[in-house]
Scaffold this motif. Structure first.
Motif, PDB file in Angstrom:
ATOM      1  N   ALA A  91       0.821  -1.211   0.000  1.00 20.24           N
ATOM      2  CA  ALA A  91       0.000   0.000   0.000  1.00 20.24           C
ATOM      3  C   ALA A  91       0.854   1.260   0.000  1.00 20.24           C
ATOM      4  N   LYS A  92       1.993   1.203   0.687  1.00 23.62           N
ATOM      5  CA  LYS A  92       2.859   2.367   0.813  1.00 23.62           C
ATOM      6  C   LYS A  92       3.861   2.508  -0.322  1.00 23.62           C
ATOM      7  N   ALA A  93       3.889   1.518  -1.231  1.00 17.98           N
ATOM      8  CA  ALA A  93       4.933   1.494  -2.266  1.00 17.98           C
ATOM      9  C   ALA A  93       4.533   2.242  -3.535  1.00 17.98           C
ATOM     10  N   GLY A  94       3.362   2.863  -3.534  1.00 14.94           N
ATOM     11  CA  GLY A  94       2.960   3.693  -4.665  1.00 14.94           C
ATOM     12  C   GLY A  94       2.633   2.941  -5.943  1.00 14.94           C
ATOM     13  N   GLY A  95       2.412   1.651  -5.844  1.00  9.55           N
ATOM     14  CA  GLY A  95       2.051   0.859  -7.021  1.00  9.55           C
ATOM     15  C   GLY A  95       3.172  -0.012  -7.539  1.00  9.55           C
ATOM     16  N   ALA A  96       4.403   0.226  -7.070  1.00 10.26           N
ATOM     17  CA  ALA A  96       5.559  -0.505  -7.590  1.00 10.26           C
ATOM     18  C   ALA A  96       5.486  -1.997  -7.298  1.00 10.26           C
ATOM     19  N   LEU A  97       4.772  -2.395  -6.240  1.00 15.99           N
ATOM     20  CA  LEU A  97       4.703  -3.799  -5.839  1.00 15.99           C
ATOM     21  C   LEU A  97       3.347  -4.432  -6.098  1.00 15.99           C
ATOM     22  N   ASP A  98       2.423  -3.689  -6.694  1.00 19.79           N
ATOM     23  CA  ASP A  98       1.067  -4.204  -6.875  1.00 19.79           C
ATOM     24  C   ASP A  98       1.033  -5.456  -7.740  1.00 19.79           C
ATOM     25  N   GLY A  99       1.914  -5.514  -8.735  1.00 25.35           N
ATOM     26  CA  GLY A  99       1.918  -6.666  -9.633  1.00 25.35           C
ATOM     27  C   GLY A  99       2.275  -7.953  -8.920  1.00 25.35           C
ATOM     28  N   ILE A 100       2.991  -7.864  -7.798  1.00 24.94           N
ATOM     29  CA  ILE A 100       3.347  -9.064  -7.043  1.00 24.94           C
ATOM     30  C   ILE A 100       2.092  -9.706  -6.458  1.00 24.94           C
ATOM     31  N   ALA A 101       1.199  -8.883  -5.924  1.00 18.53           N
ATOM     32  CA  ALA A 101      -0.048  -9.426  -5.380  1.00 18.53           C
ATOM     33  C   ALA A 101      -0.848 -10.132  -6.465  1.00 18.53           C
ATOM     34  N   LEU A 102      -0.895  -9.535  -7.642  1.00 17.54           N
ATOM     35  CA  LEU A 102      -1.614 -10.156  -8.742  1.00 17.54           C
ATOM     36  C   LEU A 102      -0.956 -11.470  -9.144  1.00 17.54           C
ATOM     37  N   GLY A 103       0.376 -11.482  -9.187  1.00 16.18           N
ATOM     38  CA  GLY A 103       1.097 -12.697  -9.520  1.00 16.18           C
ATOM     39  C   GLY A 103       0.857 -13.808  -8.512  1.00 16.18           C
ATOM     40  N   LEU A 162      -5.796  -5.928 -11.965  1.00 17.29           N
ATOM     41  CA  LEU A 162      -5.272  -6.093 -13.321  1.00 17.29           C
ATOM     42  C   LEU A 162      -5.486  -4.823 -14.131  1.00 17.29           C
ATOM     43  N   SER A 163      -6.643  -4.224 -13.993  1.00 13.78           N
ATOM     44  CA  SER A 163      -6.918  -2.971 -14.688  1.00 13.78           C
ATOM     45  C   SER A 163      -5.960  -1.876 -14.238  1.00 13.78           C
ATOM     46  N   GLU A 164      -5.733  -1.771 -12.922  1.00 19.28           N
ATOM     47  CA  GLU A 164      -4.839  -0.738 -12.400  1.00 19.28           C
ATOM     48  C   GLU A 164      -3.399  -0.961 -12.847  1.00 19.28           C
ATOM     49  N   VAL A 165      -2.943  -2.224 -12.765  1.00 19.65           N
ATOM     50  CA  VAL A 165      -1.557  -2.532 -13.126  1.00 19.65           C
ATOM     51  C   VAL A 165      -1.308  -2.261 -14.604  1.00 19.65           C
ATOM     52  N   THR A 166      -2.231  -2.659 -15.455  1.00 15.99           N
ATOM     53  CA  THR A 166      -2.020  -2.439 -16.894  1.00 15.99           C
ATOM     54  C   THR A 166      -2.061  -0.952 -17.233  1.00 15.99           C
ATOM     55  N   ARG A 167      -2.853  -0.188 -16.539  1.00 16.91           N
ATOM     56  CA  ARG A 167      -2.871   1.261 -16.792  1.00 16.91           C
ATOM     57  C   ARG A 167      -1.579   1.915 -16.308  1.00 16.91           C
ATOM     58  N   SER A 168      -1.133   1.532 -15.126  1.00 15.34           N
ATOM     59  CA  SER A 168       0.074   2.156 -14.578  1.00 15.34           C
ATOM     60  C   SER A 168       1.298   1.831 -15.419  1.00 15.34           C
ATOM     61  N   ARG A 169       1.298   0.675 -16.078  1.00 16.21           N
ATOM     62  CA  ARG A 169       2.437   0.274 -16.896  1.00 16.21           C
ATOM     63  C   ARG A 169       2.322   0.745 -18.345  1.00 16.21           C
ATOM     64  N   GLY A 170       1.257   1.458 -18.670  1.00 16.59           N
ATOM     65  CA  GLY A 170       1.080   1.940 -20.030  1.00 16.59           C
ATOM     66  C   GLY A 170       0.835   0.828 -21.024  1.00 16.59           C
TER      67      GLY A 170
END
Length: 222
Positions: free
Chosen positions: A107-119, A149-157
């Motif tokens: 939560a505190k990482a600003g999105g940098a680690l969100d993909g790990i939760a999805l993985g 998944l929607s958030e991660v794909t948007r953040s990664r362009g």
């Protein structure tokens, strides 16, 4: 025009918690031999290897250990090797701890680690599929996983895609819709969409439509 979105910092932890409550009891109910079953989605890995990888990744998050090359194939193999002498029960204990404690860090990482939760959630589906259990890439965590998944794909362009899902009422927008590329279109079930975005082959005989993109372009873990 830039596509705007707002990240939900609590979403990764929420997904991990929901998946923990479903997955861990299933794991604890299995015998040692079941952990040696090969996982088709991860060639060369057994269920035990997948779980060791998942628990190690989460503990890296919890402990803030992100040395150079972390999460590379070589790093993943080292994490699994380090747990080679562990019992499966010990690996499950570590996995449970990681799924409990990693959320606030993410939560505190600003999105940098969100993909790990999805993985982690996808790998839980890999285990279910290897064991012939229902709910692979679906289950109680699916709504959270699709939103993430929607958030991660948007953040990664990632390339824009509009998904009309057979088993979800609302259409899903994925990727960054900058106007530079016409959004691709997917029609089918949610599990197949997850499979495509995680580099897993769709189940044979399952009908779906994908227009405006190749399957390989969707994979966010490749």
């Amino acid at each position: 025009m830039t596509d705007k979105w707002v990240r939900d910092p609590e979403l990764p932890g929420r997904l991990l918690t929901v998946e923990r409550d479903e997955l861990v009891p299933m794991l604890r109910g299995r015998g040692e031999a079941d952990f040696a079953v090969p996982v088709g989605a991860c060639p060369g890995w057994s269920v035990r290897d997948v779980l060791a990888h998942c628990s190690a990744a989460l503990m890296r998050v919890v402990e803030g250990r992100f040395e150079k090359g972390v999460f590379s194939p070589e790093s993943n193999d080292r994490d699994i090797a380090e747990r080679a002498e562990w019992s499966s029960a010990r690996i499950v204990d570590e996995l449970e701890r990681g799924m409990t404690e990693a959320g606030p860090v993410m939560a505190k990482a600003g999105g940098a680690l969100d993909g790990i939760a999805l993985g982690e959630w996808v790998h839980a589906g890999d285990v279910r599929e290897a064991w012939g259990e229902p709910g692979a890439y679906t289950g109680a965590g699916l709504p959270y996983a699709l939103t993430l998944l929607s958030e991660v794909t948007r953040s990664r362009g990632h390339l824009p895609l509009h998904a009309d899902l057979d088993d979800i009422d609302e259409p899903l927008r994925l990727g960054a819709d900058s106007g530079e590329r016409t959004p691709a279109r997917f029609i089918g079930d949610a599990a197949t969409l997850v499979r495509l975005y995680s580099g897993r082959r769709p189940v044979g005989g399952v009908s779906y439509e994908l227009a405006g993109a190749e399957e390989g372009e969707l994979n966010i873990f490749g």
